[in-house]
Design an enzyme around this catalytic site. Structure first.
Site, PDB file in Angstrom:
ATOM      1  N   ARG A 278       6.283   9.013   2.410  1.00 56.14           N
ATOM      2  CA  ARG A 278       4.842   9.082   2.149  1.00 56.14           C
ATOM      3  C   ARG A 278       4.012   9.040   3.428  1.00 56.14           C
ATOM      4  O   ARG A 278       2.832   9.396   3.406  1.00 56.14           O
ATOM      5  CB  ARG A 278       4.398   7.923   1.235  1.00 56.14           C
ATOM      6  CG  ARG A 278       4.866   8.017  -0.207  1.00 56.14           C
ATOM      7  CD  ARG A 278       4.014   7.100  -1.079  1.00 56.14           C
ATOM      8  NE  ARG A 278       2.668   7.620  -1.266  1.00 56.14           N
ATOM      9  CZ  ARG A 278       1.578   6.866  -1.428  1.00 56.14           C
ATOM     10  NH1 ARG A 278       1.674   5.538  -1.382  1.00 56.14           N
ATOM     11  NH2 ARG A 278       0.402   7.430  -1.612  1.00 56.14           N
TER      12      ARG A 278
ATOM     13  N   ALA B 180       0.834  -1.205   0.000  1.00 60.29           N
ATOM     14  CA  ALA B 180       0.000   0.000   0.000  1.00 60.29           C
ATOM     15  C   ALA B 180       0.864   1.247   0.000  1.00 60.29           C
ATOM     16  O   ALA B 180       0.548   2.243  -0.662  1.00 60.29           O
ATOM     17  CB  ALA B 180      -0.919  -0.015   1.222  1.00 60.29           C
ATOM     18  N   TYR B 181       1.964   1.203   0.723  1.00 58.37           N
ATOM     19  CA  TYR B 181       2.863   2.349   0.786  1.00 58.37           C
ATOM     20  C   TYR B 181       3.396   2.700  -0.604  1.00 58.37           C
ATOM     21  O   TYR B 181       3.511   3.877  -0.958  1.00 58.37           O
ATOM     22  CB  TYR B 181       4.025   2.055   1.743  1.00 58.37           C
ATOM     23  CG  TYR B 181       5.001   3.200   1.883  1.00 58.37           C
ATOM     24  CD1 TYR B 181       4.800   4.184   2.840  1.00 58.37           C
ATOM     25  CD2 TYR B 181       6.112   3.304   1.051  1.00 58.37           C
ATOM     26  CE1 TYR B 181       5.686   5.261   2.957  1.00 58.37           C
ATOM     27  CE2 TYR B 181       6.997   4.361   1.163  1.00 58.37           C
ATOM     28  CZ  TYR B 181       6.780   5.342   2.121  1.00 58.37           C
ATOM     29  OH  TYR B 181       7.654   6.399   2.220  1.00 58.37           O
ATOM     30  N   HIS B 182       3.735   1.687  -1.396  1.00 57.22           N
ATOM     31  CA  HIS B 182       4.331   1.913  -2.717  1.00 57.22           C
ATOM     32  C   HIS B 182       3.293   2.087  -3.827  1.00 57.22           C
ATOM     33  O   HIS B 182       3.651   2.312  -4.974  1.00 57.22           O
ATOM     34  CB  HIS B 182       5.284   0.774  -3.063  1.00 57.22           C
ATOM     35  CG  HIS B 182       6.537   0.766  -2.225  1.00 57.22           C
ATOM     36  ND1 HIS B 182       7.537   1.689  -2.397  1.00 57.22           N
ATOM     37  CD2 HIS B 182       6.926  -0.041  -1.199  1.00 57.22           C
ATOM     38  CE1 HIS B 182       8.506   1.451  -1.512  1.00 57.22           C
ATOM     39  NE2 HIS B 182       8.157   0.419  -0.780  1.00 57.22           N
TER      40      HIS B 182
END
Length: 412
Positions: free
Chosen positions: A348, A315-317
């Site tokens: 992020r 999800a972060y990427h």
């Protein structure tokens, strides 16, 4: 598990602000700590020079303590002036200069008399975390001038909490926490060697009677950690005793000094690494039990690997994933000055948190964290060591989990 009391280790302690005449050789070379009359309460009035076995420590928030075992002399500087009131002073040795001269005017001096009637002379920066921790431990207020002191008898101050034991360990006072009731169970399960830290942590959780894991995750975490601590030291003492009994002797009968040093270092390194991994291991179990999505050690920019990312590294990427739903959590058993590295571990992540077992971090330090946008997460039992004005800002583990769950539910 045995917890003990301050009175098991100390008769009394005093704290004062140092002056340049005591610690600056450019001002005076007298080698005396002055204004120590209040130490009479537990040292008594010197009628003659009294040489006392003394350990000197220079304590900082960044490095391991600098330590020297030597002596100090307790004496009355006016003993030959019967027409004047006594003026007791504590004379430090010339070999203690490298430690004492690290101090500056206004820094703090703690003088502790142990149950063995030895002295601990603790010197640290004014306003530092370790000063704040020592003041909290001994129940003292920082003196504006003069000397503040406390004496310890029986159960005064209550049982030593996890936070108190952590501070005592920092100044080299070992509190016995090993519980030999676990030994048969440990040797039956693990034989004659330590397993991987994750396995040992899981074993401790399996044999801990926790409180409400969902309703009170803070106490559950501390119960797990304290059970593992008692098990670890019981098992370690057993294994060390066996190794010492076997001796450190080469085949030709000579003493194997290198073998002894290597074994001693391995014991210290295992203790240091265990604490950090133990906290992370128990957090993994706690997060899983609360059914929150997370990744441990997922990579971010620059190959950084924050301890925990919520909900996941994927999800972060994902550029389409809302960054407001991303939470980064660092985990440090001892915070010290290393909290800043968390700030650079995920660009992020708008919300960056750090969970620690460090007691009583100074107000200056927590204000810096606030200024840098880092939110500290401290288990509720340890929060009691912080100032009231800090406690309003701190998050408990339950608070943190509520934040993560709320972000996961966001639809806007």
């Amino acid at each position: 598990m045995k917890r003990g009391y301050l009175a098991d280790h100390f008769i009394g302690v005093g704290v004062k602000r140092l002056s340049s005449t005591e610690v600056d050789p450019q001002v005076s070379n007298g080698h005396e700590f002055q204004g120590t009359r209040v130490l009479q309460a537990f040292l008594g009035m010197p009628v003659a020079k009294h040489v006392i076995s003394t350990r000197y420590l220079w304590l900082t928030d960044e490095e391991a303590p600098e330590t020297l075992d030597s002596t100090a002399t307790w004496y009355d500087s006016r003993i030959n002036q019967p027409h004047r009131n006594p003026e007791p002073r504590l004379l430090y040795t010339a070999e203690a200069e490298p430690i004492v001269y690290r101090a500056r005017d206004g820094d703090s001096l703690f003088v502790c008399l142990t149950r063995e009637r030895h002295l601990l002379v603790l010197i640290c920066r004014s306003g530092s975390d370790i000063e704040r921790q020592l003041l909290w431990l001994f129940g003292l207020q920082a003196p504006v001038k003069g000397f503040a002191q406390a004496e310890f008898e029986g159960e005064a101050g209550g049982q030593l909490s996890f936070a108190a034991r952590k501070i005592l360990d920092e100044i080299g006072v070992e509190v016995e926490v090993a519980d030999d009731n676990w030994l048969d169970l440990l040797t039956e399960r693990f034989g004659r060697s330590f397993p991987a830290t994750a396995v040992f942590s899981a074993f401790a959780r399996e044999h801990t009677r926790t409180v409400d894991l969902l309703g009170d995750p803070d106490q559950a975490l501390m119960d797990w950690i304290e059970t593992e601590e008692a098990m670890f030291y019981a098992f370690e003492r057993h294994l060390i005793s066996e190794r010492i009994a076997a001796g450190f002797v080469d085949e030709d009968g000579s003493t194997n000094v290198d073998g002894f040093v290597s074994f001693s270092l391995s014991v210290q390194n295992r203790r240091k690494s265990r604490a950090g991994y133990s906290l992370e291991n128990h957090l993994v179990a706690l997060f899983a039990r609360h059914d929150v999505a997370f990744d441990r050690g997922a990579k971010t920019e620059g190959n950084k690997k924050p301890d925990f990312l919520f909900p996941s590294g994927a999800a972060y990427h994902d550029p389409d994933f809302d960054p407001a739903k991303i939470t980064l959590l660092g985990s440090k058993s001892s915070c010290k000055d290393r909290w800043r590295q968390v700030l650079s571990e995920g660009n992020r992540a708008r919300a960056k948190h750090l969970v620690t077992l460090e007691p009583s971090i100074s107000l200056n330090q927590t204000n810096e964290m606030i200024g840098e946008g880092l939110q500290l997460v401290v288990p509720r039992p340890i929060q009691l060591s912080y100032l009231h004005e800090q406690q309003d800002w701190l998050l408990s583990l339950k608070d943190f989990l509520d934040v993560v769950k709320a972000r996961a539910r966001r639809t806007d």
